[in-house]
Design a protein around this motif. Structure first.
Motif, mmCIF file in Angstrom:
data_model
loop_
_atom_site.group_PDB
_atom_site.id
_atom_site.type_symbol
_atom_site.label_atom_id
_atom_site.label_comp_id
_atom_site.label_asym_id
_atom_site.label_seq_id
_atom_site.Cartn_x
_atom_site.Cartn_y
_atom_site.Cartn_z
ATOM 1 N N SER A 40 -4.629 -1.917 -3.398
ATOM 2 C CA SER A 40 -4.999 -0.506 -3.552
ATOM 3 C C SER A 40 -4.105 0.383 -2.703
ATOM 4 O O SER A 40 -3.393 -0.088 -1.817
ATOM 5 N N SER B 129 0.847 -1.197 0.000
ATOM 6 C CA SER B 129 0.000 0.000 0.000
ATOM 7 C C SER B 129 0.880 1.244 0.000
ATOM 8 O O SER B 129 2.065 1.194 0.323
ATOM 9 N N ARG C 189 -15.562 -2.966 -8.201
ATOM 10 C CA ARG C 189 -15.201 -3.450 -6.868
ATOM 11 C C ARG C 189 -16.132 -4.558 -6.369
ATOM 12 O O ARG C 189 -15.709 -5.453 -5.640
ATOM 13 N N SER D 61 -6.989 -0.659 -9.350
ATOM 14 C CA SER D 61 -6.786 0.786 -9.376
ATOM 15 C C SER D 61 -6.409 1.276 -7.984
ATOM 16 O O SER D 61 -6.746 0.651 -6.973
ATOM 17 N N SER D 62 -5.709 2.405 -7.921
ATOM 18 C CA SER D 62 -5.263 2.936 -6.631
ATOM 19 C C SER D 62 -6.421 3.189 -5.686
ATOM 20 O O SER D 62 -6.308 3.002 -4.472
ATOM 21 N N ASN D 63 -7.571 3.618 -6.241
ATOM 22 C CA ASN D 63 -8.742 3.885 -5.397
ATOM 23 C C ASN D 63 -9.530 2.633 -5.057
ATOM 24 O O ASN D 63 -10.531 2.700 -4.336
ATOM 25 N N GLY D 64 -9.106 1.489 -5.597
ATOM 26 C CA GLY D 64 -9.759 0.223 -5.271
ATOM 27 C C GLY D 64 -11.096 0.001 -5.931
ATOM 28 O O GLY D 64 -11.788 -0.975 -5.623
#
Length: 413
Positions: free
Chosen positions: A103, A63, A162, A142-145
Motif C-alpha cells: 500500500s 511504498s 482488508r 489498493s493504495s489505501n490498503g
C-alpha cells in the motif's frame, strides 16, 4: 517528435533484473535480480544497500514515501524492509513466492505463492491467508490498503477486503496472467491466458471485456482508473474506463511490462527488441532508448517524471522525462532565435515553447507534446534552419559556445 533519450544513471548487477520499482515521491528505487539480491538506491543512483536472499529475487514493490519495500524470492520468503535495509518482517511460505504489492503508506502488503496461497500482511506480521486451487502468480493491493486482488492458475480472479473477507470471485477461461487495482479499490482489471482483458467494479460486476490477439502479460490502471494500459506479445493497448480502445502500438516483440503514470499522462513499455519506449496519453511516442538487451521490467513515478527499467543483462537504468522537453525546447528555441535574427516574426512559436515547458513542469505531458508539435510546424513553414557546426571537426555546436568541446577550436574571439 520521437527522439532517443540519455539515462540519468545506470547500475550493473550480476544477473538479469527481474523487477524494478520507484517510490511515488521519486526519491527511492528498488530492484530484484536473478543474482539473488534486492537492491535499494536513492534518486541519484547511489546504492544505499543490498540484501542477498536464498534464491532468485523475483519481485519488489515500494511504498509511496520509500519508507518500506517488500520483496520475494525463490527461497520461499517474503521480506519487508525499512528504508535503511532493516528487515521489518520475514515470512516463509510453503513454496516459491512470485509477486508482491504494498500500500502507499506501507501499512499493508499482499503476496502470491506457488503454494496456492494469497498472503496479507501488516507491519506486525501475517494478518490472513487464503488458499486457492492453483498457483497465485499475480496480486495487487489498493493504495489505501483497503482491498486486494489476486489471479490464480485456477482461472479465478479473487477480490478481498482488508480483513480477508472474500468479496467476490470471477472465473475466466484460463489462468490469470496479470491483475491491477485502482488506488481506492473501486475498479479491478485482469488479463487471462484466454486472451481477454476483464474490467470490474469493486462489487464484481464485469463492466467490459476485450479480446486481444495474444494473452495480456501486464495490465496497469491509472490512479482513478480512467485509463488502462495493457501489453501483450507484439502489441500495446490503451483504453479508457468504458473499454474504448484509444490507441494501439505494434511492437512486433513481447513487451513483458508496461506501466502508466498515476494521472494517465505517460505510458512506459519495455520490449524484447531491447527498446524502452515512452508514449503520451494519445499514443505518440515521446522518446525511446536502446538498452542493448531485453527490457524485462519498467516502472514510473505517479507524476510521470521519472521512469526506471531493468534488463536481461543486469542493468538498472533511470530516466528523467522532463529532460526530453527541456532539450527539445532548447533546440527549437535555437531555431526561433535564428529566424528572429533573419527578420521573421516568431512570437507565436516562442509562446508555444513557454507553454510546453510549463505543461511539462505541471506533468501535463500530452499538452506539452501538443505545444512542441505546434511550434515545430510553425518553424517548418519558415523553411530549413541551418545547423551550426564547428568549422574544424564539423560537429554540431551551440551558438553560445566560445570553444568547441569536441576538438578545442576557439569559436569566438
Amino acid at each position: 517528435m520521437l527522439s532517443t533519450m540519455n539515462p540519468v544513471w545506470t547500475y550493473k548487477a550480476n544477473d538479469t533484473i527481474r523487477d524494478v520499482c520507484i517510490s511515488g515521491n521519486s526519491e527511492y528505487i528498488g530492484a530484484a535480480s536473478y543474482d539473488k539480491n534486492i537492491y535499494f538506491f536513492d534518486r541519484t543512483g547511489r546504492l544505499l544497500w543490498e540484501y542477498e536472499t536464498g534464491g532468485v529475487a523475483r519481485d519488489v514493490a515500494i511504498s509511496s514515501d520509500g519508507e518500506y519495500i517488500i520483496a520475494c524470492s525463490d527461497d520461499k520468503n517474503i521480506y519487508i524492509f525499512d528504508r535503511n535495509g532493516r528487515i521489518v518482517l520475514r515470512y516463509e511460505a510453503k513454496n516459491i513466492v512470485r509477486n508482491v504489492s504494498i500500500s502507499s503508506d506501507g501499512g499493508c502488503a499482499v503476496a502470491g505463492s506457488d503454494d496456492k496461497n494469497i498472503y496479507f500482511f501488516d507491519r506486525k506480521g501475517k494478518m490472513w491467508n487464503y488458499e486457492t486451487k492453483g498457483w497465485v502468480g499475480r496480486v495487487a493491493v489498493s493504495s489505501n490498503g483497503e482491498y486486494a486482488v489476486a489471479g490464480s492458475v485456477d482461472h479465478n480472479v479473487y477480490f478481498f477486503d482488508r480483513s480477508g473477507r472474500l468479496l467476490w470471485t470471477y472465473k475466466t477461461g484460463s489462468w490469470l496472467e496479470t491483475v491491477a487495482i485502482s488506488s481506492n479499490g473501486s475498479y479491478v482489471a485482469a488479463g487471462s491466458d484466454d486472451k481477454n482483458i476483464y474490467f470490474f467494479d469493486k462489487n464484481g460486476h464485469l463492466l467490459w471485456k476485450y479480446e486481444t490477439i495474444n494473452p495480456p502479460v501486464c495490465i496497469k490502471v491509472s490512479s482513478d482508473a480512467n485509463y488502462i494500459a495493457v501489453s501483450t506479445e507484439g502489441k500495446i493497448y490503451f483504453f479508457d474506463r468504458t473499454g474504448r480502445s484509444l490507441w494501439q502500438n505494434i511492437t512486433g516483440f513481447e513487451a513483458p511490462e508496461t506501466k502508466i503514470s498515476g494521472n494517465g499522462e505517460i505510458v512506459v513499455a519495455g520490449s524484447r527488441n531491447n527498446q524502452l519506449t515512452v508514449f503520451d496519453r494519445v499514443g505518440r511516442k515521446i522518446w525511446k532508448y536502446d538498452a542493448g538487451s531485453w527490457v524485462e521490467t519498467v516502472d514510473i513515478t505517479m507524476n510521470g517524471r521519472y521512469c526506471v527499467s531493468g534488463t536481461q543483462d543486469g542493468e538498472i537504468i533511470m530516466f528523467d522525462n522532463s529532460a526530453f522537453f527541456e532539450e527539445n525546447v532548447n533546440e527549437l528555441r535555437r531555431k526561433t532565435d535564428y529566424l528572429r535574427n533573419m527578420g521573421k516574426n516568431v512570437d507565436e512559436s516562442e509562446n508555444l515553447l513557454n507553454l510546453s515547458l510549463n505543461a511539462a513542469k505541471n506533468r501535463e505531458y500530452t499538452n506539452a507534446m501538443n505545444y512542441l508539435a505546434g511550434c515545430k510546424n510553425l518553424i517548418e513553414k519558415f523553411g530549413a534552419v541551418p545547423i551550426e557546426k564547428c568549422s574544424s571537426c564539423l560537429k554540431k555546436i551551440e551558438s553560445e559556445w566560445s570553444i568547441c568541446p569536441y576538438c578545442g577550436k576557439r569559436l569566438k574571439i
